[in-house]
Design a protein around this motif. Structure first.
Motif, mmCIF file in Angstrom:
data_model
loop_
_atom_site.group_PDB
_atom_site.id
_atom_site.type_symbol
_atom_site.label_atom_id
_atom_site.label_comp_id
_atom_site.label_asym_id
_atom_site.label_seq_id
_atom_site.Cartn_x
_atom_site.Cartn_y
_atom_site.Cartn_z
ATOM 1 N N THR A 99 0.835 -1.199 0.000
ATOM 2 C CA THR A 99 0.000 0.000 0.000
ATOM 3 C C THR A 99 0.872 1.252 0.000
ATOM 4 O O THR A 99 2.032 1.231 0.428
ATOM 5 C CB THR A 99 -0.939 0.018 1.222
ATOM 6 N N GLY A 100 0.311 2.324 -0.519
ATOM 7 C CA GLY A 100 1.077 3.564 -0.629
ATOM 8 C C GLY A 100 2.304 3.389 -1.501
ATOM 9 O O GLY A 100 3.360 3.971 -1.242
ATOM 10 N N GLY A 142 7.142 3.017 -0.536
ATOM 11 C CA GLY A 142 6.280 1.971 -1.087
ATOM 12 C C GLY A 142 6.701 1.545 -2.476
ATOM 13 O O GLY A 142 6.705 0.346 -2.797
ATOM 14 N N ARG A 143 7.039 2.512 -3.302
ATOM 15 C CA ARG A 143 7.516 2.192 -4.648
ATOM 16 C C ARG A 143 8.781 1.347 -4.575
ATOM 17 O O ARG A 143 8.916 0.337 -5.289
ATOM 18 C CB ARG A 143 7.799 3.478 -5.424
ATOM 19 N N SER A 144 9.706 1.728 -3.718
ATOM 20 C CA SER A 144 10.953 0.979 -3.574
ATOM 21 C C SER A 144 10.682 -0.442 -3.092
ATOM 22 O O SER A 144 11.272 -1.410 -3.597
ATOM 23 C CB SER A 144 11.871 1.707 -2.591
ATOM 24 N N HIS A 145 9.776 -0.591 -2.130
ATOM 25 C CA HIS A 145 9.431 -1.931 -1.646
ATOM 26 C C HIS A 145 8.848 -2.778 -2.783
ATOM 27 O O HIS A 145 9.224 -3.941 -2.972
ATOM 28 C CB HIS A 145 8.389 -1.852 -0.532
ATOM 29 N N ALA A 146 7.906 -2.188 -3.520
ATOM 30 C CA ALA A 146 7.231 -2.923 -4.594
ATOM 31 C C ALA A 146 8.228 -3.368 -5.662
ATOM 32 O O ALA A 146 8.170 -4.509 -6.146
ATOM 33 C CB ALA A 146 6.138 -2.056 -5.211
ATOM 34 N N ASN A 186 2.083 0.188 4.107
ATOM 35 C CA ASN A 186 3.006 1.312 4.012
ATOM 36 C C ASN A 186 2.301 2.656 3.885
ATOM 37 O O ASN A 186 2.888 3.691 4.189
ATOM 38 C CB ASN A 186 3.931 1.090 2.800
ATOM 39 N N ALA A 187 1.048 2.666 3.459
ATOM 40 C CA ALA A 187 0.352 3.931 3.176
ATOM 41 C C ALA A 187 0.280 4.818 4.411
ATOM 42 O O ALA A 187 0.060 4.337 5.526
ATOM 43 C CB ALA A 187 -1.063 3.630 2.669
ATOM 44 N N GLY A 188 0.472 6.108 4.187
ATOM 45 C CA GLY A 188 0.403 7.036 5.312
ATOM 46 C C GLY A 188 0.353 8.481 4.876
ATOM 47 O O GLY A 188 0.646 8.813 3.721
#
Length: 293
Positions: free
Chosen positions: A15-16, A22-26, A92-94
């Motif tokens: 999420t996020g 979040g982009r880096s995690h994805a 991750n969204a926040g």
């Protein structure tokens, strides 16, 4: 030596994930073989999903707010219908709505809790039964040093982030028999949310891609359970909520005695990390000399 983490066959929701951490995690989860659901608001989610596909991975973008429980459930239902399983959830969204507590509108307090805490609860609840049914799941809650230790002007954010630690601790206990491991990440990343908090030369050290290896470790098959892993600038630490040995006042207990013996009460000698909440009661019974199970 630990073998290379391979997420082939795994399905992950981040999420996020339209930018920043979040982009880096994805991107990292996709690079290790996971099919990734990129969740965020607006067009940014689609851009990250396109980036993953361009690199040879599998991804889909879902635009919805994590605070919208019905939309989150619909996202999960669609993923299960199309991909058959969900193995990994990275909450991750926040958002930030920083002000000193004296000046903070309670609407901003509720909004931050709705996105961070309730958003993570919505997403976790939506995937929970599927993970239980498949006897496998890896969930990451994104906490913060603000929640663990406090930061001026972030009462709402800190309350939400510490709430996620409590959620993680209990779900880690409840999910263990189904091999659902739940952990917290406390990241320091140079994201839009951090701009203005640190000077540019320091912010440049906190690249999001230096945090994401911590996420990969927490979603691996051999991940720990109920850890609070801090990460930033290539450094990694574990945070603990410990209990001191304390004092035993018995029938002579009084507020004055507590304050008089504060130094002994706060001594870190032989402090320990309880494995569950009732361990505090057991410790107190031990000090009182009361037998217990």
């Amino acid at each position: 030596m630990t073998s290379r983490i391979d997420l082939s066959g795994r399905v992950a929701i981040v999420t996020g994930a339209g930018g920043g951490l979040g982009r880096s995690h994805a991107l990292l989860l996709a690079a290790r073989g996971a099919r990734v659901v990129v969740n965020d608001l607006g067009e940014s989610a689609g851009a990250v999903a396109d980036e993953i596909r361009a690199a040879g991975g599998q991804a889909r973008a879902v635009t919805c707010s994590v605070a919208d429980a019905e939309a989150v459930q619909a996202m999960v239902d669609d993923v299960l219908a199309d991909w058959g399983r969900i193995d990994i959830l990275v909450n991750n969204a926040g958002i930030l709505r920083d002000k000193s507590f004296a000046k903070m509108d309670l609407a901003d307090f509720r909004l931050v809790l709705d996105v961070h805490l309730m958003g993570a609860a919505n997403c976790t609840r939506a995937v929970w039964n599927a993970m239980r049914a498949q006897d496998y799941g890896r969930i990451v809650m994104t906490t913060s040093c603000s929640g663990l230790y406090g930061n001026f002007g972030q009462a709402n954010y800190a309350a939400a982030k510490m709430g996620l630690v409590g959620l993680m601790q209990t779900l880690g206990i409840e999910g263990a028999k189904h091999d659902i491991r739940v952990n917290c990440l406390a990241p320091t990343g140079a994201t839009q949310m951090m701009e203005g908090i640190l000077p540019p030369e320091q912010l440049a050290k906190f690249k999001p891609e230096l945090v994401s290896p911590a996420v990969l470790a927490l979603v691996a098959q051999n991940a720990p359970n109920r850890a609070i892993l801090s990460a930033g600038a290539g450094g990694f630490e574990l945070a603990y909520i410990a209990l001191t040995q304390g004092i035993q006042l018995g029938a002579a207990a009084s507020a004055e005695a507590i304050l008089e013996q504060w130094a002994e009460l706060s001594s870190r000698d032989n402090d320990f990390v309880p494995s569950q909440g009732f361990d505090q009661a057991r410790h107190e019974l031990d000090k009182a000399g009361v037998p217990h199970d």
